[in-house]
Design a protein around this motif. Structure first.
Motif, PDB file in Angstrom:
ATOM      1  N   VAL A 198       0.856  -1.189   0.000  1.00  0.00           N
ATOM      2  CA  VAL A 198       0.000   0.000   0.000  1.00  0.00           C
ATOM      3  C   VAL A 198       0.889   1.235   0.000  1.00  0.00           C
ATOM      4  O   VAL A 198       2.099   1.146   0.227  1.00  0.00           O
ATOM      5  CB  VAL A 198      -0.953   0.016   1.217  1.00  0.00           C
ATOM      6  N   ALA A 199       0.282   2.387  -0.254  1.00  0.00           N
ATOM      7  CA  ALA A 199       1.020   3.651  -0.286  1.00  0.00           C
ATOM      8  C   ALA A 199       0.441   4.606   0.737  1.00  0.00           C
ATOM      9  O   ALA A 199      -0.781   4.671   0.928  1.00  0.00           O
ATOM     10  CB  ALA A 199       0.963   4.264  -1.679  1.00  0.00           C
ATOM     11  N   VAL A 200       1.324   5.347   1.409  1.00  0.00           N
ATOM     12  CA  VAL A 200       0.910   6.349   2.392  1.00  0.00           C
ATOM     13  C   VAL A 200       1.619   7.664   2.060  1.00  0.00           C
ATOM     14  O   VAL A 200       2.651   7.676   1.379  1.00  0.00           O
ATOM     15  CB  VAL A 200       1.254   5.903   3.833  1.00  0.00           C
ATOM     16  N   PRO A 201       1.073   8.791   2.512  1.00  0.00           N
ATOM     17  CA  PRO A 201       1.722  10.084   2.232  1.00  0.00           C
ATOM     18  C   PRO A 201       3.129  10.157   2.812  1.00  0.00           C
ATOM     19  O   PRO A 201       3.428   9.573   3.858  1.00  0.00           O
ATOM     20  CB  PRO A 201       0.790  11.094   2.921  1.00  0.00           C
ATOM     21  N   LYS A 239       4.985   7.028  -0.213  1.00  0.00           N
ATOM     22  CA  LYS A 239       5.968   5.956  -0.062  1.00  0.00           C
ATOM     23  C   LYS A 239       5.228   4.633   0.058  1.00  0.00           C
ATOM     24  O   LYS A 239       4.063   4.584   0.473  1.00  0.00           O
ATOM     25  CB  LYS A 239       6.852   6.183   1.170  1.00  0.00           C
ATOM     26  N   LEU A 240       5.919   3.569  -0.325  1.00  0.00           N
ATOM     27  CA  LEU A 240       5.326   2.238  -0.333  1.00  0.00           C
ATOM     28  C   LEU A 240       5.616   1.516   0.985  1.00  0.00           C
ATOM     29  O   LEU A 240       6.742   1.590   1.506  1.00  0.00           O
ATOM     30  CB  LEU A 240       5.870   1.418  -1.499  1.00  0.00           C
ATOM     31  N   ILE A 241       4.592   0.835   1.499  1.00  0.00           N
ATOM     32  CA  ILE A 241       4.723   0.020   2.705  1.00  0.00           C
ATOM     33  C   ILE A 241       4.315  -1.406   2.353  1.00  0.00           C
ATOM     34  O   ILE A 241       3.249  -1.631   1.772  1.00  0.00           O
ATOM     35  CB  ILE A 241       3.822   0.532   3.851  1.00  0.00           C
ATOM     36  N   ALA A 242       5.156  -2.368   2.681  1.00  0.00           N
ATOM     37  CA  ALA A 242       4.831  -3.780   2.483  1.00  0.00           C
ATOM     38  C   ALA A 242       4.264  -4.354   3.774  1.00  0.00           C
ATOM     39  O   ALA A 242       4.728  -4.013   4.872  1.00  0.00           O
ATOM     40  CB  ALA A 242       6.069  -4.560   2.052  1.00  0.00           C
ATOM     41  N   VAL A 243       3.241  -5.212   3.623  1.00  0.00           N
ATOM     42  CA  VAL A 243       2.619  -5.863   4.778  1.00  0.00           C
ATOM     43  C   VAL A 243       2.598  -7.366   4.513  1.00  0.00           C
ATOM     44  O   VAL A 243       2.168  -7.807   3.444  1.00  0.00           O
ATOM     45  CB  VAL A 243       1.188  -5.345   5.010  1.00  0.00           C
ATOM     46  N   THR A 244       3.080  -8.146   5.467  1.00  0.00           N
ATOM     47  CA  THR A 244       3.181  -9.590   5.270  1.00  0.00           C
ATOM     48  C   THR A 244       2.576 -10.359   6.441  1.00  0.00           C
ATOM     49  O   THR A 244       2.400  -9.803   7.539  1.00  0.00           O
ATOM     50  CB  THR A 244       4.652 -10.006   5.101  1.00  0.00           C
TER      51      THR A 244
END
Length: 353
Positions: free
Chosen positions: A282-285, A292-297
């Motif tokens: 997902v992307a956050v401000p 910026k991109l955030i990976a979630v696993t």
């Protein structure tokens, strides 16, 4: 009572999945549904001896129209199984039904591959996948383990649902096939995205309208065209390639990055952590780069350095690299098997500005 039903009356009310926005109620008419079935019959070689296995939910257009109404209108036998989530039981049920046609999604196919015997899908000649993009790792697993080639199609609830389909005779892997007959399309430019555009379609299978007043007013203003919200590339041979939802693009340092493409690069990239390891992006401000991109696993042992290495190995730029890695016990899914990106984003950024 039947004589009072008109071709443009509302035949079904199906809600969109709501992966990135609020669900909307889609009104489909008998004309929409029957037109789409005829479009499919013109492209897909369904024979009198075929039998279909459907375990997709009927609250989803793929499960209702293609999985239930198509075999009824074509006059072929169909087996209906109550839930696609029974990963151990569904392959056995496909085996026992002697099905030659099987409908599924990328997420569910990964689940079946982990539990099935290689002989369970021995009679399947048409494995039609839709609802979400088929990942390379999924296709490779099914070809190697079961000897079945996945045939990918593309559609939206608002179009009853099919728009494009690969076939057994005309399959270009990675694409979603060519446009079905009787449809017009246009691509509108998207800032920062090259050789692709936002897809608009028009044809007899496009819905009557939305139940939601604001969404319906916007749709009716397009004068018969429907805005899919998907970014599509059409190659010289007429094959459609889905780059992702318009809402699933992030603007990083002025460049458009497809979150779907990043997820595809990470899918199956970590065999050392097992087949159940999943990664959502997902992307956050971001104050410096815009977003910026955030990976979630769901895999606690996965490290951010491994994610970065996988992005580099896929030949993607540094802008596509997630800047952080978060862990959820289980990645949220919708009833159709799609990742619920809204819930993932809420987990990452619970209090957006």
């Amino acid at each position: 009572r039947l004589s009072s039903i008109q071709p443009d009356d509302t035949a079904s009310l199906i809600y969109t999945s709501g992966t990135t926005g609020n669900p909307k109620g889609v009104e489909l008419t008998p004309r929409n549904i029957l037109a789409n079935l005829r479009q499919l019959f013109a492209a897909v070689d369904v024979t009198d001896t075929d039998t279909l296995f459907n375990c997709l939910p009927m609250f989803h257009s793929f499960g209702l129209v293609v999985g239930t109404l198509l075999p009824l209108c074509r006059g072929i036998r169909t087996t209906v199984f109550p839930s696609p989530l029974q990963y151990r039981l569904v392959p056995t049920a496909v085996y026992n039904s002697n099905a030659t046609m099987f409908l599924s999604t990328n997420t569910f196919l990964n689940g079946y591959a982990r539990k099935a015997h290689p002989y369970d899908f021995r009679n399947v000649r048409y494995l039609l996948a839709g609802a979400e993009k088929v990942q390379q790792a999924t296709a490779d697993t099914w070809a190697r383990r079961f000897g079945v080639r996945i045939t990918e199609a593309y559609g939206v609830t608002e179009c009853a649902p099919a728009l494009c389909a690969n076939t057994k005779a005309d399959n270009r892997f990675g694409s979603v096939g060519r446009l079905l007959p009787g449809l017009d399309y246009r691509l509108e430019p998207v800032d920062g995205v090259e050789e692709a555009g936002r897809l608009f379609v028009r044809g007899p299978n496009v819905m009557k309208g939305y139940l939601n007043a604001d969404a319906n007013a916007a749709f009716q203003a397009l004068d018969g065209w429907y805005d899919t919200g998907d970014i599509i590339h059409v190659d010289a041979d007429g094959y459609f390639w889905v780059r992702g939802r318009a809402k699933r693009f992030a603007k990083v340092s002025g460049e458009m990055v497809s979150l779907t493409a990043v997820e595809d690069a990470l899918a199956g990239a970590f065999p050392q952590h097992g087949e159940e390891c999943e990664v959502a992006v997902v992307a956050v401000p971001d104050a410096d780069k815009g977003e910026k991109l955030i990976a979630v696993t769901n895999e606690p042992a996965l490290q951010l350095a491994e994610v970065r290495d996988a992005i580099t190995a896929a030949g993607m730029t540094n802008l596509c690299t997630p800047r952080d890695l978060r862990v959820m016990e289980e990645l949220p899914k919708l009833g159709t098997g799609k990742l619920n990106h809204r819930e993932v984003l809420q987990f990452v950024n619970p209090n957006p500005a």
